[in-house]
Motif scaffolding. Sequence first.
Motif, short mmCIF file in Angstrom:
data_model
loop_
_atom_site.label_atom_id
_atom_site.label_comp_id
_atom_site.label_asym_id
_atom_site.label_seq_id
_atom_site.Cartn_x
_atom_site.Cartn_y
_atom_site.Cartn_z
N THR A 86 5.15 4.28 -1.35
CA THR A 86 4.49 2.97 -1.31
C THR A 86 5.21 2.11 -0.28
O THR A 86 6.34 2.41 0.12
CB THR A 86 4.52 2.30 -2.68
OG1 THR A 86 5.87 2.25 -3.16
CG2 THR A 86 3.68 3.07 -3.68
N ALA A 87 4.55 1.03 0.17
CA ALA A 87 5.12 0.27 1.29
C ALA A 87 4.71 -1.20 1.23
O ALA A 87 3.56 -1.53 0.93
CB ALA A 87 4.66 0.88 2.62
N TYR A 88 5.69 -2.06 1.52
CA TYR A 88 5.43 -3.48 1.72
C TYR A 88 5.21 -3.74 3.21
O TYR A 88 5.79 -3.05 4.06
CB TYR A 88 6.64 -4.31 1.28
CG TYR A 88 6.91 -4.33 -0.20
CD1 TYR A 88 6.10 -5.06 -1.07
CD2 TYR A 88 8.00 -3.64 -0.73
CE1 TYR A 88 6.36 -5.10 -2.43
CE2 TYR A 88 8.27 -3.67 -2.09
CZ TYR A 88 7.45 -4.40 -2.94
OH TYR A 88 7.72 -4.44 -4.28
N VAL A 89 4.38 -4.74 3.50
CA VAL A 89 4.20 -5.20 4.88
C VAL A 89 4.69 -6.64 4.95
O VAL A 89 4.08 -7.54 4.37
CB VAL A 89 2.73 -5.11 5.32
CG1 VAL A 89 2.58 -5.65 6.75
CG2 VAL A 89 2.23 -3.66 5.24
N LEU A 90 5.80 -6.87 5.65
CA LEU A 90 6.32 -8.22 5.84
C LEU A 90 5.85 -8.76 7.19
O LEU A 90 5.57 -7.99 8.11
CB LEU A 90 7.85 -8.22 5.79
CG LEU A 90 8.52 -8.27 4.40
CD1 LEU A 90 8.18 -7.05 3.57
CD2 LEU A 90 10.03 -8.42 4.54
N GLY A 91 5.77 -10.07 7.29
CA GLY A 91 5.44 -10.68 8.57
C GLY A 91 3.97 -10.78 8.89
O GLY A 91 3.60 -11.17 9.99
N VAL A 92 3.10 -10.43 7.94
CA VAL A 92 1.66 -10.56 8.13
C VAL A 92 1.15 -11.51 7.04
O VAL A 92 1.24 -11.19 5.85
CB VAL A 92 0.94 -9.20 8.03
CG1 VAL A 92 -0.57 -9.38 8.17
CG2 VAL A 92 1.45 -8.24 9.09
N GLU A 93 0.62 -12.63 7.44
CA GLU A 93 0.30 -13.70 6.48
C GLU A 93 -1.17 -13.71 6.06
O GLU A 93 -1.65 -14.73 5.56
CB GLU A 93 0.67 -15.07 7.10
CG GLU A 93 2.12 -15.16 7.54
CD GLU A 93 3.09 -14.97 6.38
OE1 GLU A 93 2.73 -15.35 5.25
OE2 GLU A 93 4.19 -14.44 6.60
N GLY A 136 0.81 -1.20 0.00
CA GLY A 136 0.00 0.00 0.00
C GLY A 136 0.84 1.25 0.00
O GLY A 136 1.86 1.33 -0.69
N PHE A 137 0.45 2.23 0.84
CA PHE A 137 1.18 3.50 0.89
C PHE A 137 1.13 4.07 2.29
O PHE A 137 0.27 3.70 3.10
CB PHE A 137 0.60 4.49 -0.12
CG PHE A 137 -0.85 4.84 0.12
CD1 PHE A 137 -1.20 5.96 0.86
CD2 PHE A 137 -1.86 4.04 -0.39
CE1 PHE A 137 -2.53 6.28 1.09
CE2 PHE A 137 -3.20 4.36 -0.17
CZ PHE A 137 -3.53 5.47 0.57
N ALA A 138 2.07 4.97 2.57
CA ALA A 138 2.15 5.63 3.89
C ALA A 138 1.43 6.98 3.79
O ALA A 138 1.96 7.91 3.18
CB ALA A 138 3.59 5.82 4.30
N PRO A 139 0.22 7.12 4.36
CA PRO A 139 -0.58 8.33 4.17
C PRO A 139 -0.10 9.55 4.95
O PRO A 139 -0.61 10.65 4.73
CB PRO A 139 -1.97 7.89 4.64
CG PRO A 139 -1.70 6.85 5.68
CD PRO A 139 -0.47 6.12 5.21
N ASP A 140 0.84 9.36 5.86
CA ASP A 140 1.26 10.47 6.72
C ASP A 140 2.50 11.19 6.21
O ASP A 140 2.96 12.16 6.84
CB ASP A 140 1.54 9.95 8.14
CG ASP A 140 0.33 9.26 8.75
OD1 ASP A 140 -0.80 9.72 8.48
OD2 ASP A 140 0.50 8.27 9.46
N TYR A 141 3.07 10.71 5.10
CA TYR A 141 4.32 11.28 4.61
C TYR A 141 4.26 11.48 3.11
O TYR A 141 3.43 10.90 2.41
CB TYR A 141 5.50 10.37 4.97
CG TYR A 141 5.67 10.18 6.47
CD1 TYR A 141 6.45 11.07 7.22
CD2 TYR A 141 5.03 9.15 7.13
CE1 TYR A 141 6.59 10.91 8.59
CE2 TYR A 141 5.17 8.97 8.50
CZ TYR A 141 5.94 9.86 9.23
OH TYR A 141 6.08 9.70 10.58
N LYS A 142 5.17 12.31 2.61
CA LYS A 142 5.26 12.57 1.19
C LYS A 142 6.71 12.42 0.73
O LYS A 142 7.64 12.79 1.44
CB LYS A 142 4.77 13.98 0.85
CG LYS A 142 3.26 14.17 0.90
CD LYS A 142 2.57 13.46 -0.25
CE LYS A 142 1.08 13.73 -0.28
NZ LYS A 142 0.76 15.09 -0.72
N HIS A 143 6.88 11.88 -0.49
CA HIS A 143 8.19 11.82 -1.14
C HIS A 143 8.02 12.39 -2.53
O HIS A 143 7.34 11.83 -3.37
CB HIS A 143 8.71 10.37 -1.22
CG HIS A 143 10.02 10.26 -1.96
ND1 HIS A 143 11.23 10.52 -1.36
CD2 HIS A 143 10.30 9.93 -3.25
CE1 HIS A 143 12.20 10.35 -2.24
NE2 HIS A 143 11.66 10.00 -3.40
#
Length: 235
Positions: A174-181, A161-168
């Motif tokens: 965008t962001a990966y989430v590891l460790g959640v199955e 998904g994406f990080a809604p609190d920051y801007k680049h």
Amino acid sequence: MLEGLLEFLLEIIMEPVVTILVGAPIELAEESVKELKRKRLPKWAIVIILTLYVIALFAIVAAVISGAILITKAQNLTERNWGIGLLVVGAALLIGYVTFVCVNHARLKSKAAAAAPSAQPETAEQSDETVEIGQPVNVTVDRPLGSIDPIHGYTHELNYGFAPDYKHNGEYPTAYVLGVEKPIKKFTGILIAVIHRHDGSVVWVTAPKGYDFSNEEIIAQTDYQEKYHVGTLIR
């Protein structure tokens, strides 16, 4: 006197008309494109939607013009009635269009004023440069685990998904989430790495607190998508 009358007509009549029929629709189109991009629609879908807007506008104008022509050149009552019908329908649609543009133009102006940093400094988004590895971050997942990517067609092997609190560079990282199955919609975890793609974009790698992944594990798990990009993993 004639010069003063022309200046009056330009200032009082023509300027608002040009704003409503040209300037405001352009601003609405720009805002619509931003909104559609935020929804992560494919580019072809955005083009089709905007094209339909333009076609609709030209259809309304064509109905008004056609109705006026039929009325002036009607050779019988039937043609005159058709002209009147087209003119009435076209005029009604045109009034609706102008009303829509005016209302939404005013809404955009007030929205922009309300979102100004001086008005709401406490809710201003931060630059991603202020975020460090190990810091807690929020992620909105719009492409959950197991979903089909709407643009590229591959299956997402991670929640993404994406990080809604920051801007680049003006865009949400965008962001990966590891460790959640399992598929999720929201996630709060720890930033454990950043992938700097060579096209200038960045992708965050996040995981639940207490989880740790090696560089090799991160590269292996994100490879389903990152193999289509050239980038550097930063820890």
